[in-house]
Design a protein around this motif. Structure first.
Motif, PDB file in Angstrom:
ATOM      1  N   VAL A   1       0.844  -1.203   0.000  1.00 26.47           N
ATOM      2  CA  VAL A   1       0.000   0.000   0.000  1.00 26.47           C
ATOM      3  C   VAL A   1       0.873   1.245   0.000  1.00 26.47           C
ATOM      4  O   VAL A   1       0.643   2.192  -0.760  1.00 26.47           O
ATOM      5  CB  VAL A   1      -0.950  -0.024   1.214  1.00 26.47           C
ATOM      6  CG1 VAL A   1      -1.603   1.338   1.400  1.00 26.47           C
ATOM      7  CG2 VAL A   1      -2.002  -1.102   1.046  1.00 26.47           C
ATOM      8  N   ASN A   2       1.929   1.220   0.831  1.00 30.74           N
ATOM      9  CA  ASN A   2       2.817   2.377   0.879  1.00 30.74           C
ATOM     10  C   ASN A   2       3.467   2.639  -0.467  1.00 30.74           C
ATOM     11  O   ASN A   2       3.565   3.784  -0.911  1.00 30.74           O
ATOM     12  CB  ASN A   2       3.907   2.163   1.934  1.00 30.74           C
ATOM     13  CG  ASN A   2       3.361   2.397   3.323  1.00 30.74           C
ATOM     14  OD1 ASN A   2       2.347   3.092   3.477  1.00 30.74           O
ATOM     15  ND2 ASN A   2       4.002   1.811   4.317  1.00 30.74           N
TER      16      ASN A   2
ATOM     17  N   VAL B   1       0.751   4.054  -2.806  1.00 27.26           N
ATOM     18  CA  VAL B   1       0.444   5.455  -2.520  1.00 27.26           C
ATOM     19  C   VAL B   1       1.630   6.342  -2.879  1.00 27.26           C
ATOM     20  O   VAL B   1       1.481   7.466  -3.346  1.00 27.26           O
ATOM     21  CB  VAL B   1       0.051   5.613  -1.035  1.00 27.26           C
ATOM     22  CG1 VAL B   1      -0.109   7.075  -0.667  1.00 27.26           C
ATOM     23  CG2 VAL B   1      -1.239   4.852  -0.768  1.00 27.26           C
TER      24      VAL B   1
ATOM     25  N   ARG C   1      -8.943   2.753   4.082  1.00 27.33           N
ATOM     26  CA  ARG C   1      -8.146   3.387   3.021  1.00 27.33           C
ATOM     27  C   ARG C   1      -8.944   4.485   2.312  1.00 27.33           C
ATOM     28  O   ARG C   1      -8.355   5.456   1.815  1.00 27.33           O
ATOM     29  CB  ARG C   1      -7.660   2.323   2.014  1.00 27.33           C
ATOM     30  CG  ARG C   1      -6.606   1.409   2.602  1.00 27.33           C
ATOM     31  CD  ARG C   1      -5.992   0.527   1.551  1.00 27.33           C
ATOM     32  NE  ARG C   1      -5.283   1.297   0.528  1.00 27.33           N
ATOM     33  CZ  ARG C   1      -4.856   0.784  -0.605  1.00 27.33           C
ATOM     34  NH1 ARG C   1      -5.072  -0.485  -0.887  1.00 27.33           N
ATOM     35  NH2 ARG C   1      -4.222   1.529  -1.489  1.00 27.33           N
TER      36      ARG C   1
ATOM     37  N   LYS D   1      -8.587   7.487   4.297  1.00 28.21           N
ATOM     38  CA  LYS D   1      -7.264   8.083   4.106  1.00 28.21           C
ATOM     39  C   LYS D   1      -7.123   8.726   2.730  1.00 28.21           C
ATOM     40  O   LYS D   1      -6.086   9.328   2.444  1.00 28.21           O
ATOM     41  CB  LYS D   1      -6.201   6.989   4.262  1.00 28.21           C
ATOM     42  CG  LYS D   1      -5.945   6.621   5.701  1.00 28.21           C
ATOM     43  CD  LYS D   1      -4.470   6.683   5.957  1.00 28.21           C
ATOM     44  CE  LYS D   1      -4.172   6.677   7.436  1.00 28.21           C
ATOM     45  NZ  LYS D   1      -2.760   6.945   7.686  1.00 28.21           N
TER      46      LYS D   1
ATOM     47  N   HIS E   1      -7.059   7.115  -0.322  1.00 26.01           N
ATOM     48  CA  HIS E   1      -6.150   6.395  -1.211  1.00 26.01           C
ATOM     49  C   HIS E   1      -6.684   6.215  -2.624  1.00 26.01           C
ATOM     50  O   HIS E   1      -5.934   5.885  -3.520  1.00 26.01           O
ATOM     51  CB  HIS E   1      -5.843   5.005  -0.635  1.00 26.01           C
ATOM     52  CG  HIS E   1      -4.874   5.039   0.502  1.00 26.01           C
ATOM     53  ND1 HIS E   1      -4.444   3.922   1.142  1.00 26.01           N
ATOM     54  CD2 HIS E   1      -4.267   6.073   1.119  1.00 26.01           C
ATOM     55  CE1 HIS E   1      -3.615   4.263   2.107  1.00 26.01           C
ATOM     56  NE2 HIS E   1      -3.495   5.560   2.109  1.00 26.01           N
TER      57      HIS E   1
ATOM     58  N   HIS F   1      -8.842   2.676  -8.580  1.00 23.30           N
ATOM     59  CA  HIS F   1      -9.221   2.104  -7.286  1.00 23.30           C
ATOM     60  C   HIS F   1      -9.268   0.590  -7.406  1.00 23.30           C
ATOM     61  O   HIS F   1     -10.266  -0.035  -7.117  1.00 23.30           O
ATOM     62  CB  HIS F   1     -10.571   2.663  -6.833  1.00 23.30           C
ATOM     63  CG  HIS F   1     -11.616   2.651  -7.920  1.00 23.30           C
ATOM     64  ND1 HIS F   1     -11.899   3.737  -8.689  1.00 23.30           N
ATOM     65  CD2 HIS F   1     -12.403   1.650  -8.397  1.00 23.30           C
ATOM     66  CE1 HIS F   1     -12.836   3.422  -9.566  1.00 23.30           C
ATOM     67  NE2 HIS F   1     -13.152   2.148  -9.403  1.00 23.30           N
TER      68      HIS F   1
END
Lengths: 533, 70, 292
Positions: C62-63, C66, C254, C257, C259, C265
């Motif tokens: 995920v990091n 992103v 998420r 946040k 994202h 998506h």
């Protein structure tokens, strides 16, 4: 700019961490191949035990229960530990280099697919040291032998199978994503070399079949421990249902082990015949047909279970159909060699003997596929001879051929041709001494999975066992040839150690760089190296 | 009656598969295809459930919980 | 296609941690099954390691996502990976549905003497082959299981119908959430997501109630092949609903946040498809177990 974006520009980490943290397709491929070789030795040692017991009639070395453990674990280790991982290892090394990619599509998942295996193997082998011994019901683990009458260690075996299946599914997903997504943009599907095609199709077999295996062992687990009655007629279930679900996995499984071998042979024969592969597109369609048919023929392993006659007939005819695409392949290989200028380096010798010996295995398979005949052959040594001809002189032969064929490219050094030829003839003769008499034993009525036999079978068993010991020893020489090549081989003086070899993997420098293709190959280059020109 | 139910179920499975293909393709087009297929599949499912209730109410179909006649 | 940057990740510890975790889990479980005292704790330890690995591994991904490291090609690889993983799940369920159909259509009638099995009924006196199979042929199984016989069947118009309605509604709400996401209506998206998760959790609650009810009425894992197929199919389905609900919660987090965009998506799409899939499996279960 076309570049590979990555964090480590300076190659792999040092020491053990390189292998534990590996995300590089070649590192993981190496891990797979050495793991497979280690398991081959373990499974081979068990086979030596089997043949030692069968050297003479009467109980010689072990009790029947331990003998059954040996046959069971030999089969499981060879299928799930040796052949399948070796094929995935070859796929790891070759597929990215054949489709013009820098690496596999999902490198971290690739690492996990491998690193599940040693743990699964550990759990599987550890069952030998448990109370009641290892599983002893044959590699097909038919219920109720594996449910009501099995040792406690069976639950460990079940979890090991779950892990092995998980590894195979992840590996297959990775190969599909690599072939369909990481392929060089200019490469069309019908430009792909046959090893890539066969592995792509094999991956679909894996994804369709392995979850069913996971399902059936889960039912076994609940039958054993939670009182369900899937395979118990007293509870309304059916032990034959186990066989149906198992072979729905099991039949595609045998094609999982042989299709990549077909791909390998389709690379080696053209190289040493100095001719393009005959009938490229028919090879692709034949592979796809075999894969499709493999899903609808499973009950030809079960003619003796008392299925309705209509079902026996259907499965018999469907099985016969497989001979058509397989025949297409064999004839294409022969036509590839027709009027070629053949030379007989070691990989070619292995490929040629594959062609002869696999075809023998294919024909005995046809004999077994005929329901009325199979009632006679069922569960005899004829079956043992059949599947060893397709698995040993089929799959294993192709793996050895591929190792010798591509190793010079991988490490940039040549193996010792003279030793390799000695090894070939040694293995080729001994394997036939080992398995050919088993046809006669089976036709004469000797049952499989039995530690003792009637006296009239002694001579052929003795010959078979002598062949087995010789064949077992040949792998020491094979290991020496490979290690000697990696450490002391003379550097290859060309990017193409086999001058006539075609394929994108040969356009890379030798040894293959850490990130295989940093820039995708051009259309012209792909066409130049394709198999259909 | 059973055939109708199974046919609807197959169509539902088909639209679910078509959504998967849309997801695979990605991009604006694939995303559109995925959303539309999923919408089809949920509408059909709701219809099937309502139809099942109606059929049962009309006595066209009986649930499995009727004990077999001894 | 001309500007194609490959992405190759660096080495990683997560897979080996995952392997250790999952092996520990299985070894613990196998020992637990044989009443070894340390089996349970070891299994728990393995499970903890697996959860830790999942958070760590997916967190890394995920990091990176992103952080904009990934390109379209990596995105497509994930799509292929997720799709075929789900297909393998379909095949896993297919094995159990196959067992259900085989028992219903073939083996139970055969036990009652259908086909060429003229003498089978002689083996068990008074056995009536019918589906649902309320009484087993024998009282004690081959491995000593005492079968629980004479259970009351679960009424299709009770909890099962309610549960179907709940799960189908959650399918509707996630479709609305999907719609909201594609049109950039963030507040509506969050509301529909919360509704979906709530419906999923409610479903699980009722499913547990139904298990309690069925168990009380005598329908158990040990009720012969009907109980076996009933519990394993619904049980694995319930497990998948649980996993799906957890994944939806992560997606909701998420979304909070920020994202996802209305164009990009994939994580949402993957989880949404998974939820629809679980929904369809239930519909199949409902129809084949309770109706046809």
């Amino acid at each position: 700019m076309n570049t590979a974006a990555h964090d480590d520009h300076h190659g792999p980490e040092k020491g053990l961490l390189r292998w534990i943290k590996a995300t590089n397709h070649k590192d993981i491929g190496t891990l797979y191949l050495w793991f497979a070789f280690a398991m081959l030795i373990v499974g081979g040692a068990l086979a030596m035990g089997i043949r030692a017991e069968l050297l003479h009639p009467g109980l010689q070395l072990m009790n029947p229960h331990f003998f059954n453990q040996l046959t069971t674990m030999h089969g499981l280790i060879m299928v799930f530990g040796a052949i399948m991982p070796a094929m995935v290892g070859l796929a790891n090394w070759l597929i990215p280099t054949m489709v013009g990619a820098p690496d596999m599509a999902l490198p971290r998942l690739n690492n996990w697919s491998f690193w599940v295996l040693p743990f699964a193997a550990l759990i599987l082998v550890s069952t030998f040291f448990m109370e009641g011994g290892a599983p002893a019901f044959g590699w097909t683990f038919y219920a109720p032998l594996s449910t009501a009458f099995a040792p406690d260690s069976t639950d460990f075996f079940i979890f090991a199978v779950h892990l092995l299946g998980f590894s195979s599914i992840m590996g297959a997903i990775n190969i599909i994503a690599t072939v369909l997504n990481m392929r060089a943009p200019e490469m069309r599907l019908m430009d792909m070399p046959l090893f890539v095609w066969t592995w792509l199709i094999t991956s679909f077999l894996l994804i369709g079949a392995m979850p069913v295996l996971a399902g059936v062992v889960t039912m076994m687990l609940t039958d054993r421990n939670f009182g369900t009655a899937f395979f118990d007629a007293t509870g309304g279930g059916d032990p034959v249902m186990f066989q149906h679900i198992f072979w729905f996995f099991g039949h595609p499984e045998v094609y999982i082990m042989i299709l990549p071998a077909f791909g390998i042979i389709s690379h080696i024969l053209p190289t040493f015949s100095r001719k393009p592969l005959f009938g490229y597109s028919s090879m692709v369609y034949a592979t796809a047909s075999i894969a499709f048919l493999s899903y609808i023929v499973w009950a030809h392993h079960m003619y003796a279970t008392g299925m309705p006659v209509a079902a026996e007939l259907y499965f018999m005819y469907a099985t016969m159909l497989i001979a058509v695409p397989t025949g297409v392949k064999v004839f294409n290989w022969v036509a590839t060699m027709w009027k070629g200028s053949l030379t007989f380096e070691a990989p070619m010798l292995w490929a040629l003997s594959f062609l002869f010996l696999f075809t023998i295995g294919g024909f005995s398979g046809l004999m077994l596929g005929i329901a009325p005949a199979d009632i006679q052959y069922h569960d005899t040594y004829f079956v043992v001879a059949h599947f060893h001809y397709v698995l040993v002189t089929g799959s294993l032969w192709a793996i050895i051929a591929a190792t010798l064929y591509w190793l010079p490219k991988w490490v940039g050094k040549m193996y010792n041709e003279k030793l390799a030829k000695i090894h070939f003839w040694w293995a080729m003769i001994s394997v036939n001494v080992l398995f050919f008499p088993q046809h006669f034993l089976g036709l004469a009525g000797m049952p499989r999975r039995i530690p003792d036999y009637a006296l009239q079978f002694s001579d052929f068993n003795w010959i078979s066992s002598i062949g087995a010991f010789a064949f077992g020893l040949s792998f020491i020489l094979f290991a020496y040839i490979v290690v000697d090549c990696i450490r002391n081989g003379s550097p290859t003086n060309s990017e193409r150690p086999w001058y006539s070899a075609k394929g994108l993997e040969w356009t890379l420098s030798s040894p293959i760089p850490y990130h295989s293709f940093n820039t995708p190959p051009s259309r012209a280059q792909i066409l130049e190296e394709s198999q259909h020109s | 009656m059973d055939i109708i139910i199974i046919v609807i179920l197959v169509v539902i499975l088909f639209s679910l598969g078509s959504a998967l293909i849309g997801m695979l393709r990605g991009g604006a087009k694939g995303s559109d295809k995925m959303f539309k297929s999923l919408r089809t599949r949920i509408s059909l499912s709701v219809f099937l459930f309502v139809f099942l209730m109606f059929a049962s109410f009309m006595g066209w179909i009986e649930p499995n919980n009727v004990l077999p006649t001894q | 296609m001309s500007n194609q940057d490959y992405y190759v990740p660096h080495g990683t510890y997560w897979p080996i941690i995952g392997s250790i975790g999952i092996s520990t889990l299985f070894v613990g479980f196998a020992n637990l099954l044989h009443d070894v005292s340390w089996g349970g704790p070891v299994m728990g330890l393995g499970g903890t390691i697996v959860v830790f690995m999942l958070f760590g591994w997916l967190g890394t991904v995920v990091n990176e996502s992103v952080g904009g490291i990934y390109n379209k090609q990596v995105d497509r690889s994930f799509r292929w990976g997720m799709s075929w993983f789900i297909f393998s799940e379909v095949m896993f369920f297919a094995a159990f549905f196959g067992a259900l159909f085989y028992a219903r259509v073939l083996s139970v009638p055969w036990l009652g003497g259908a086909g060429n099995n003229l003498f089978t009924p002689e083996l068990w006196e008074g056995f009536k082959a019918a589906w649902p199979l309320v009484s087993t042929p024998g009282a004690i199984g081959q491995n000593g299981t005492e079968f629980s016989v004479g259970f009351e069947l679960v009424d299709a118009w009770g909890l099962p119908a309610l549960n179907t309605a709940l799960l189908l509604s959650s399918g509707v709400t996630i479709t609305y959430a999907h719609h909201a996401l594609r049109n950039g209506h963030r507040n509506a998206l969050i509301a529909w997501m919360v509704a979906t998760i709530a419906l999923g959790v409610l479903f699980l609650g009722f499913q547990i109630t139904e298990y309690g009810h069925a168990y009380h009425e005598g329908l158990r894992l040990t009720s012969g092949v009907y109980g076996s197929t009933f519990y394993l199919l619904t049980g694995f389905h319930g497990f998948h609903v649980t996993v799906g609900a957890i994944m939806l919660t992560v997606i909701l987090y998420r979304i909070q946040k920020g994202h996802f965009s209305s164009e990009n998506h994939f994580a949402f799409e993957g989880v949404a498809w998974y939820w629809h899939f679980v929904d369809v499996v239930w519909l199949g279960l409902f129809i084949f177990v309770y109706w046809l």
